[in-house]
Design an enzyme around this catalytic site. Sequence first.
Site, short mmCIF file in Angstrom:
data_model
loop_
_atom_site.label_atom_id
_atom_site.label_comp_id
_atom_site.label_asym_id
_atom_site.label_seq_id
_atom_site.Cartn_x
_atom_site.Cartn_y
_atom_site.Cartn_z
N HIS A 131 -56.62 19.38 -0.78
CA HIS A 131 -56.76 18.34 -1.80
C HIS A 131 -57.48 18.80 -3.06
CE1 HIS A 131 -54.65 15.63 0.60
NE2 HIS A 131 -55.59 15.37 1.47
N ASP A 135 -53.27 16.02 -4.41
CA ASP A 135 -53.93 14.85 -3.83
C ASP A 135 -52.99 14.13 -2.84
OD1 ASP A 135 -52.27 13.08 -5.30
OD2 ASP A 135 -53.64 13.16 -7.00
#
Length: 161
Positions: A131, A135
């Site tokens: 991440h 995302d």
Amino acid sequence: MVPCYFKPSLLLQLIICVGCHNVGVAMATPNGLVVPNIKKVQSLSILEITKELSRLQQMASNNKLNSEDITGGTITISNIGAIGGKFGSPLLNLPEVAIIAIGRIQKLPRFDDDETVYPASVTNVTIGADHRVVDGATVARFCNEWKLLVEKPELLLLHMR
Ligand SMILES: *[C@@H]1O[C@H](CO)[C@@H](O)[C@H](O)[C@H]1NC(C)=O
């Protein structure tokens, strides 16, 4: 998802974004698991991908993969279903930033719009991503897009070059 990998470095984690999709495929061999990658998948036809996959499988089973074959990957696909797995929590194949595990396909009952039961081919797909680079929303959109293309391969044809 933009194809990226981390540049290995002792002090800084540099993210390298590359212009091509080099898709790694995890292969269980008598010598252990190896992950060679198919280079520039975005510019290959399905036949060319199949040919390269067979070449890599052949090389892997003979323990003859070269360093070019196993470096430069941007994402890995692990078909855990091939050895009976239903669900996995794939760990990144560093320095890549994403990995996909596909479980085995099972025939399961599902309902259509008229609530009639029909047999459906169902599989679990699990995506692990770093991440710091991608995302969760990007991963979820990618997964939905991919699901759509797998369910309606005729759409995939429209995207091919
Ligand atoms: C998907 O994974 C869940 C959780 O492990 C499991 O219960 C289920 O049987 C799996 N489904 C398929 C189609 O493999």
